[in-house]
Design a protein around this motif. Structure first.
Motif, short mmCIF file in Angstrom:
data_model
loop_
_atom_site.label_atom_id
_atom_site.label_comp_id
_atom_site.label_asym_id
_atom_site.label_seq_id
_atom_site.Cartn_x
_atom_site.Cartn_y
_atom_site.Cartn_z
N ARG A 141 23.70 45.77 59.82
CA ARG A 141 22.47 45.00 60.05
C ARG A 141 21.97 44.46 58.72
NH1 ARG A 141 19.71 50.11 61.84
NH2 ARG A 141 21.45 50.87 60.59
N GLN A 142 21.61 43.20 58.69
CA GLN A 142 21.13 42.55 57.47
C GLN A 142 19.62 42.32 57.55
OE1 GLN A 142 23.23 38.98 56.45
NE2 GLN A 142 25.03 40.09 55.74
N ALA A 143 18.99 42.47 56.41
CA ALA A 143 17.55 42.23 56.34
C ALA A 143 17.24 41.60 54.98
CB ALA A 143 16.76 43.52 56.52
N ARG A 144 16.55 40.45 55.00
CA ARG A 144 16.13 39.81 53.76
C ARG A 144 14.80 40.42 53.34
NH1 ARG A 144 17.12 34.45 51.34
NH2 ARG A 144 18.63 34.17 53.03
N ILE A 145 14.71 40.81 52.08
CA ILE A 145 13.51 41.50 51.60
C ILE A 145 12.91 40.75 50.42
CG2 ILE A 145 14.31 43.78 52.34
CD1 ILE A 145 15.03 44.29 49.35
N ASP A 146 11.59 40.87 50.28
CA ASP A 146 10.90 40.48 49.06
C ASP A 146 11.11 41.63 48.08
OD1 ASP A 146 8.45 40.74 47.22
OD2 ASP A 146 8.26 38.69 47.96
N THR A 147 11.82 41.38 47.00
CA THR A 147 12.28 42.46 46.14
C THR A 147 11.13 43.29 45.58
OG1 THR A 147 14.19 41.11 45.52
CG2 THR A 147 13.71 43.03 44.15
N GLU A 148 10.12 42.63 45.02
CA GLU A 148 9.04 43.37 44.39
C GLU A 148 8.22 44.13 45.42
OE1 GLU A 148 7.07 45.32 41.76
OE2 GLU A 148 8.73 43.99 41.23
N ALA A 149 7.97 43.53 46.58
CA ALA A 149 7.21 44.23 47.61
C ALA A 149 7.97 45.45 48.12
CB ALA A 149 6.90 43.27 48.77
#
Length: 359
Positions: free
Chosen positions: A251-259
């Motif tokens: 499963r793939q999930a795009r994340i806001d790195t700093e958050a």
């Protein structure tokens, strides 16, 4: 009469060997107890048993041993001498053939070593300094420090075609990054650069131009203008990282790195969980991908069968090394590696091995 144990002790044949030669009809006991099955030998059989032990040590075939013992018992010395001489000639021919094979094997090894030396002695390539700096930054965190695994205490420079791939791993995490390379068209070459030398190379990568990387035998050097860093590569073989490049579907999930880093730093952890590979305790974060594609840091009571537990410190390092405002997390089964990738960039990624939670 001698018991089988006494016969074994005095003849040099083991008890199991005496049983074998009895069943093979080579050396029969004089009497076998019909109740216990215990074997007994006459005193005159000791000399025959010692001869059998000697023939056995020379590797004489069983069929010839039978003939020798038959000739011995019937006082036919010429027959015995002829059989011994024939066996000796076989041994001499075998030794000559073995020497020939070993000679050919040594020549093959020498030829291979010469080819390997010649393929690395003249290796030179040009690499953009910013790309190499970014690649070193992306993999440095995953290098090992275990003195018992010296081959992991460096960064693998994997040179093939127009690409230079950098790899580091400590068994629990792995990072791969790739740069372009020019000037080398030889066979694929790998060299493990020790961490102190890799750090010295990184310190020279401050400009926008290209730097020169060269490998001469077990020596590796980076030249940036009039500055250079060089030294001896690690002689140990690096693991075949390519076996982990193609991971199972996840499963793939795009994340806001700093958050996401902030959520990890402030979110719940399983303190003192143990990595089963080396029994070292670590702080563990349990992750789960929701149906709408978000990654949650789970509370103790918020686990399900699809949750993945990872070493929190390792994950924070991997996110920092990703050096992007957005990253992609790939989470498979709880026992599958977790991957961290850069959106639209297939040249590099990080892998973290999961942590098995204790009950």
């Amino acid at each position: 009469m001698r018991s089988i144990g006494e016969m074994a002790r005095d003849s040099g044949l083991s008890v199991s060997a005496l049983r074998f030669y009895d069943n093979a009809g080579v050396l029969l006991p004089a009497w076998v107890d019909p109740v216990s099955g215990y074997r007994w030998y006459e005193p005159g059989q000791l000399e025959e048993a010692r001869l059998l032990a000697c023939l056995r040590r020379t590797g004489m075939p069983l069929a010839d041993i039978r003939l020798v013992l038959a000739g011995w018992s019937h006082a036919e010395p010429d027959l015995v001498r002829g059989l011994l001489q024939a066996h000796l000639r076989r041994l001499e021919r075998g030794l000559a053939e073995a020497r020939s094979e070993f000679s050919a094997l040594r020549a093959t090894i020498d030829h291979r070593e010469n080819l390997m030396a010649s393929s690395t002695a003249v290796l030179e390539l040009s690499v953009p300094a910013p790309e190499l700096a970014a690649a070193l930054d992306a993999v440095r965190f995953a290098a090992g420090t275990d003195p018992e695994l010296p081959m992991l205490g460096g960064v693998l420079f994997d040179i093939e075609g127009a690409h230079l791939r950098l790899v580091a791993t400590d068994r629990y995490r792995m990072a791969v990054a790739q740069t372009s390379a020019l000037g080398y068209g030889g066979p694929r070459t790998q060299v493990v650069v020790p961490l102190p030398l890799a750090d010295a190379m990184r310190a020279l990568l401050t400009g926008d131009g290209s730097v020169q990387v060269s490998v001469d035998g077990d020596r590796v050097r980076l030249e940036a203008g009039d500055r250079q860093a060089g030294g001896r590569s690690l002689g140990s073989d690096f693991p075949d990282y390519r076996r982990l490049v193609h991971l199972p579907a996840a499963r793939q999930a795009r994340i806001d790195t700093e958050a996401f880093r902030e959520a990890l730093r402030t979110g719940p952890v399983r303190a003192g969980e143990t990595r089963e590979q080396d029994d070292e305790p670590c702080d563990v974060s349990v992750l789960r991908v929701t149906e709408d594609g978000r990654v949650l840091v789970c509370d103790d009571g918020d686990d399900d069968q699809d949750s993945v537990a990872v070493n929190r410190e390792f994950l924070l390092h991997a996110l920092a090394a990703g050096a992007r405002d957005e990253l992609i997390l790939e989470l498979g089964a709880p026992t599958a590696p977790l991957a961290i990738r850069r959106p639209g960039d297939d040249s590099g990624f990080s892998i973290l091995m999961p942590v098995r939670l204790t009950d």
